[in-house]
Motif scaffolding. Structure first.
Motif, PDB file in Angstrom:
ATOM      1  N   LEU A 232       0.829  -1.213   0.000  1.00 12.13           N
ATOM      2  CA  LEU A 232       0.000   0.000   0.000  1.00 12.13           C
ATOM      3  C   LEU A 232       0.862   1.261   0.000  1.00 12.13           C
ATOM      4  O   LEU A 232       0.478   2.274  -0.593  1.00 12.13           O
ATOM      5  N   ASN A 233       2.025   1.222   0.652  1.00  7.75           N
ATOM      6  CA  ASN A 233       2.906   2.392   0.645  1.00  7.75           C
ATOM      7  C   ASN A 233       3.330   2.766  -0.774  1.00  7.75           C
ATOM      8  O   ASN A 233       3.343   3.939  -1.143  1.00  7.75           O
ATOM      9  N   GLY A 234       3.697   1.743  -1.564  1.00  8.97           N
ATOM     10  CA  GLY A 234       4.099   2.013  -2.940  1.00  8.97           C
ATOM     11  C   GLY A 234       2.965   2.642  -3.741  1.00  8.97           C
ATOM     12  O   GLY A 234       3.166   3.618  -4.483  1.00  8.97           O
ATOM     13  N   LEU A 235       1.752   2.102  -3.601  1.00  7.95           N
ATOM     14  CA  LEU A 235       0.594   2.609  -4.343  1.00  7.95           C
ATOM     15  C   LEU A 235       0.194   4.007  -3.863  1.00  7.95           C
ATOM     16  O   LEU A 235      -0.160   4.877  -4.662  1.00  7.95           O
ATOM     17  N   LEU A 236       0.248   4.218  -2.536  1.00  6.48           N
ATOM     18  CA  LEU A 236      -0.129   5.529  -1.995  1.00  6.48           C
ATOM     19  C   LEU A 236       0.898   6.601  -2.362  1.00  6.48           C
ATOM     20  O   LEU A 236       0.539   7.745  -2.647  1.00  6.48           O
ATOM     21  N   GLN A 237       2.177   6.229  -2.380  1.00  8.06           N
ATOM     22  CA  GLN A 237       3.199   7.197  -2.788  1.00  8.06           C
ATOM     23  C   GLN A 237       2.954   7.639  -4.232  1.00  8.06           C
ATOM     24  O   GLN A 237       3.022   8.824  -4.555  1.00  8.06           O
ATOM     25  N   GLN A 238       2.610   6.662  -5.086  1.00 12.06           N
ATOM     26  CA  GLN A 238       2.304   6.954  -6.480  1.00 12.06           C
ATOM     27  C   GLN A 238       1.138   7.942  -6.588  1.00 12.06           C
ATOM     28  O   GLN A 238       1.143   8.845  -7.409  1.00 12.06           O
ATOM     29  N   ALA A 239       0.134   7.749  -5.713  1.00 19.92           N
ATOM     30  CA  ALA A 239      -1.065   8.581  -5.772  1.00 19.92           C
ATOM     31  C   ALA A 239      -0.865   9.951  -5.126  1.00 19.92           C
ATOM     32  O   ALA A 239      -1.406  10.949  -5.601  1.00 19.92           O
ATOM     33  N   VAL A 240      -0.088  10.007  -4.028  1.00 23.63           N
ATOM     34  CA  VAL A 240       0.008  11.242  -3.233  1.00 23.63           C
ATOM     35  C   VAL A 240       1.262  12.046  -3.561  1.00 23.63           C
ATOM     36  O   VAL A 240       1.225  13.277  -3.621  1.00 23.63           O
ATOM     37  N   THR A 241       2.399  11.371  -3.769  1.00 21.13           N
ATOM     38  CA  THR A 241       3.668  12.063  -4.049  1.00 21.13           C
ATOM     39  C   THR A 241       4.324  11.423  -5.277  1.00 21.13           C
ATOM     40  O   THR A 241       5.365  10.778  -5.164  1.00 21.13           O
ATOM     41  N   PRO A 242       3.697  11.571  -6.449  1.00 22.57           N
ATOM     42  CA  PRO A 242       4.262  10.923  -7.639  1.00 22.57           C
ATOM     43  C   PRO A 242       5.573  11.575  -8.056  1.00 22.57           C
ATOM     44  O   PRO A 242       5.856  12.720  -7.685  1.00 22.57           O
ATOM     45  N   GLY A 243       6.379  10.829  -8.793  1.00 20.71           N
ATOM     46  CA  GLY A 243       7.630  11.382  -9.281  1.00 20.71           C
ATOM     47  C   GLY A 243       7.387  12.513 -10.277  1.00 20.71           C
ATOM     48  O   GLY A 243       6.490  12.414 -11.116  1.00 20.71           O
ATOM     49  N   ARG A 244       8.181  13.582 -10.149  1.00 18.73           N
ATOM     50  CA  ARG A 244       8.087  14.698 -11.093  1.00 18.73           C
ATOM     51  C   ARG A 244       9.502  15.154 -11.425  1.00 18.73           C
ATOM     52  O   ARG A 244      10.405  15.055 -10.574  1.00 18.73           O
ATOM     53  N   PRO A 245       9.717  15.671 -12.645  1.00 21.10           N
ATOM     54  CA  PRO A 245      11.078  16.092 -13.024  1.00 21.10           C
ATOM     55  C   PRO A 245      11.669  17.132 -12.086  1.00 21.10           C
ATOM     56  O   PRO A 245      12.882  17.174 -11.872  1.00 21.10           O
ATOM     57  N   ASP A 246      10.805  17.990 -11.466  1.00 20.53           N
ATOM     58  CA  ASP A 246      11.321  19.057 -10.609  1.00 20.53           C
ATOM     59  C   ASP A 246      11.471  18.639  -9.148  1.00 20.53           C
ATOM     60  O   ASP A 246      11.864  19.446  -8.314  1.00 20.53           O
ATOM     61  N   VAL A 247      11.125  17.373  -8.823  1.00 16.75           N
ATOM     62  CA  VAL A 247      11.233  16.901  -7.431  1.00 16.75           C
ATOM     63  C   VAL A 247      12.385  15.902  -7.342  1.00 16.75           C
ATOM     64  O   VAL A 247      12.342  14.847  -7.961  1.00 16.75           O
ATOM     65  N   PRO A 248      13.449  16.239  -6.572  1.00 16.62           N
ATOM     66  CA  PRO A 248      14.572  15.296  -6.469  1.00 16.62           C
ATOM     67  C   PRO A 248      14.154  14.005  -5.770  1.00 16.62           C
ATOM     68  O   PRO A 248      13.246  14.012  -4.941  1.00 16.62           O
ATOM     69  N   GLU A 249      14.795  12.903  -6.132  1.00 17.82           N
ATOM     70  CA  GLU A 249      14.471  11.627  -5.485  1.00 17.82           C
ATOM     71  C   GLU A 249      15.724  10.779  -5.381  1.00 17.82           C
ATOM     72  O   GLU A 249      16.720  11.007  -6.057  1.00 17.82           O
ATOM     73  N   LYS A 250      15.673   9.784  -4.491  1.00 17.58           N
ATOM     74  CA  LYS A 250      16.791   8.862  -4.304  1.00 17.58           C
ATOM     75  C   LYS A 250      16.255   7.447  -4.249  1.00 17.58           C
ATOM     76  O   LYS A 250      15.399   7.123  -3.413  1.00 17.58           O
TER      77      LYS A 250
END
Length: 753
Positions: A589-607
């Protein structure tokens, strides 16, 4: 993506492949299995897939890999890596890409470009042999120059440890921890004392240490191995909440784990018990006869030393507090209670119910007291009343709770400052507290809310810090799940024969009776099915299929509740799952909720770390006690939001519920998990405006009454159940099986001093 490589085809000869690691598609942090793409220099931007033992390899590195060619039915031609070595790049372009990849802390693409422009092909030689010359590069001051040199040395040393550990499939993050713990002695410890790793390094249990020990030639029946296995079995028991194991069960568990003779286990247990602590300070064990936790004949309990000491110390300190003649609130010994309660009514504008009055008198006249009760029974108002009266008599009141959220709630309720227990005691690296019996808190009344969360070790530290004559009030709901850590402190204090006075609030107030959340919490606690028809704050979405229930849970939490109730899906809505694994478990559920609430965007750094991606804005939780982090440690269950992520310095920052900014190096990210969904156990002590609870037959073994009751009582305004009526029925009917193995109640009642 598979978690294990396909079978190596036939008897193909070992081949060698050289290339630059361009990206990691998948990495299993548990065993180091990696799927990656490498540039072999063939041109035209062609990248080749390599799979297998790439433990510790970093993007941007040039690798010489040994392995075998194969083919995957879906992914085509692949190279199956069996081992690799790192090659330093030989071109300026390669050096620039290597340094700019984030491999060395403090160097990003901009500084990589400047450094290589200045030193050209000599760049890596300069960093290796004359790092002080980096100051010649525009923009590189002494501070950053030293940081780069230190990071280069550390990375080299860690790589050496990683290559050594490659054969036993130890994850990258664990190799880093081994190095941070032992430094240059890492390889020596791993070779000569592998079982030390299980005790010293978080993330290495006995099973990993045992695998390493076998690879370095320690015999299967070595006494060192058996003793380490016994301590591991006890450690596993404490992770499940037990303070000790009955000797017979411990021996049986160890024989099963170690696959050795019972006689050898008994002999090694005797040696461990004869020497409670060895010269290195590693804990031995203590054996002692105690009453059986379920009644019946006494058992021989076997404890790890810290838990035995804590149980004795906690019982002794509580009895000392109870029986001391000193009193730091003497004004309540002969107070005119009618006058005091009349003043309180004028102050608060409300009457106390008779059992609330009893609790107020108890807390202010007894040195140790417990207040328990379910939701809507007035615990909060009772605590506020106690604090008001104590402060009216100029008493120094100290308020605390096990979690940041609970401490904030306590502060709002009383209008006084409250902190977490850890912060109150000022725990220091290693776990020692700044406040203890030698240096007690400056307090006349100490109130601890959500006391069902107090485990044995933390309760002991707290009790030691309460000064003689001060009053200690523990407030909590004993019907909730017990603490995550070992012990059942609140239940033991309320056990028959306990010398600690207590009041249980049972009357649900009229205003609370209007709440479906409160009504159904009490129904569940009484073994009745919750009511869901016609409720404005308690809903059931029926879905019998576990996978569909998981998807529906995400839709409800991320879209439906925010749309209907105007709640923020990240801040106000919490998914609480009975278990971590499975299609409706917290992990998926964490993976699915992250996709829905904080999806990856070009302007948002990620690791990317292992199988997870961390982004700015992510809701995360700490999953171990770490006394080294933050001002007074960061503890298991602390929740926060990722506020910044720096690929150059390889660090992200989390703003915790206690409003503390805590930095995490990228190699520490296995201490963090996403917290859009958490297990019900991890939610203890926290309250949320809305909770969504998947209750499915997929979690059948976990479905128990106190689990569902705890989940429902986490909600302030709204509960949504998603799942099957059959699973809810199972949870309501099933009373938690068996007590934890503790002897605190026995020690409290006993004559020892």
């Amino acid at each position: 993506m598979p978690t294990q490589p396909p079978a190596a085809p036939g008897e193909r000869r070992l081949a060698t492949l050289e290339g630059v690691l361009e990206r990691v598609t998948y990495a299993n942090e548990e065993n180091g299995y990696t799927v990656a793409r490498v540039d072999t220099g063939r041109g035209a931007g062609d990248l080749l897939t390599v799979v297998g033992a790439l433990l510790g390899a970093q993007v941007g590195e040039s690798l010489r890999m040994e392995g075998r060619w194969g083919s995957h039915p879906q992914y085509g031609k692949q190279f199956h890596v069996e081992n690799y070595t790192t090659l330093l790049p030989a071109t300026v372009q390669g050096i620039r890409r290597y340094l700019g990849s984030g491999l060395v802390k403090g160097i990003g693409p901009i500084f990589a470009d400047r450094i290589t422009q200045h030193f050209g092909l000599d760049t890596l030689t300069i960093i290796e042999e004359e790092p002080k010359r980096l100051i010649e590069v525009p923009g590189l001051g002494p501070k950053r120059t030293k940081k780069i040199a230190d990071a280069w040395e550390e990375q080299k040393a860690i790589k050496e440890v990683m290559l050594f550990l490659q054969t036993v499939e130890v994850s990258t993050s664990i190799a880093v921890r081994i190095y941070k713990k032992y430094g240059d002695a890492s390889i020596s410890v791993v070779k000569n004392q592998p079982y030390r790793l299980a005790a010293d390094v978080w993330g290495i249990g006995f099973l990993t240490a045992d695998k390493i020990a076998q690879s370095v030639g320690i015999p299967h029946d070595s006494p060192e191995r058996v003793k380490a296995g016994l301590q591991y079995a006890l450690s596993q028991a404490t992770d499940q909440g037990h303070c000790y194991l009955p000797e017979e069960k411990l021996i049986a568990d160890a024989v099963k784990l170690l696959q050795v003779d019972t006689g050898l286990v008994i002999e090694c247990l005797g040696e461990l018990a004869a020497e409670p602590e060895d010269p290195d300070g590693d804990p031995g064990v203590v054996r002692e006869k105690v009453p059986h936790s379920e009644g019946g004949e006494p058992v021989t309990a076997v404890y790890l030393v810290p838990f035995h000491r804590a149980e004795l110390a906690l019982a002794g300190q509580l009895r000392r507090l109870l029986h001391t003649d000193e009193d730091r609130m003497p004004g309540f010994r002969d107070v005119a209670w009618d006058n005091a309660l009349g003043w309180l009514k004028r102050r608060t504008g409300a009457d106390l119910a008779p059992e609330q009055e009893e609790a107020v008198k108890l807390a202010l006249s007894e040195k140790v007291a417990v207040l328990t009760g379910g939701p809507g029974c007035g615990k909060s108002f009772t605590v506020r009343s106690i604090v008001e009266l104590a402060r009216a008599k100029k008493a120094k009141v100290v308020l605390a709770a096990p979690t940041g959220r609970a401490a904030k709630r306590l502060a709002e309720l009383t209008g006084a400052e409250a902190s977490t227990v850890h912060r109150l005691l000022e725990l220091k690296p290693g776990g020692d507290a700044a406040y203890d019996r030698e240096r007690p808190l400056d307090a006349d009344l100490v109130v601890v809310d959500e006391a069902s969360m107090l485990d044995l070790l933390l309760a002991n530290k707290l009790a030691k810090a309460v000064p003689p004559g001060a009053h200690l009030l523990l407030v909590g709901d004993v019907d909730q799940l017990p603490s995550v850590g070992a012990g059942e402190v609140l239940r033991d204090l309320l056990a028959p024969g306990s010398p600690v006075p207590a009041v249980r609030l049972t009357r649900v107030f009229r205003q609370a009776q209007q709440s479906g959340v409160v009504t159904n919490a009490h129904r569940i606690n009484a073994g009745q099915h919750p009511l869901t028809d016609g409720m404005k704050d308690f809903f059931l979405f029926v879905e019998d299929d576990t996978e569909e229930a998981g998807r529906l849970t995400v839709d409800v939490a991320a879209r439906r509740i925010p749309a209907k109730f105007g709640l923020d899906p990240r801040r106000d809505v919490q998914v609480l799952a009975p278990m971590h694994r499975g299609p409706a478990g917290a992990g998926t559920l964490n993976g699915l909720l992250q996709q829905a609430v904080t999806p990856g965007r070009p302007d948002v750094p990620e690791k990317r770390f292992g199988g997870r991606v961390f982004r700015v804005g992510d809701k995360v939780t700490q999953i171990r006690n770490n006394y080294e982090k933050g001002e007074n440690g960061v503890f298991n269950g602390t929740v926060g939001v990722v506020t910044s992520l720096d690929p150059v310095d390889q660090r992200l920052t989390v703003l915790t519920d206690e409003d503390e900014e805590v930095p995490y190096d990228f190699d520490e990210l296995d201490e963090l998990a996403h917290a859009y969904a958490v297990t019900i156990h991890r939610s203890q002590g926290s309250e949320y405006p809305a909770v969504v609870i998947p209750v499915t037959t997929g979690a059948w073994m976990m479905l128990q009454r106190n689990l569902l009751y705890t989940a429902v009582t986490r909600a302030k305004r709204l509960v949504v159940l998603v799942g099957s009526r059959k699973a809810i029925g199972q949870a309501v009917r099933t009373v938690s099986a068996g007590r934890r193995c503790t002897a605190l109640d026995f020690r409290l009642a006993g004559p020892r001093t």
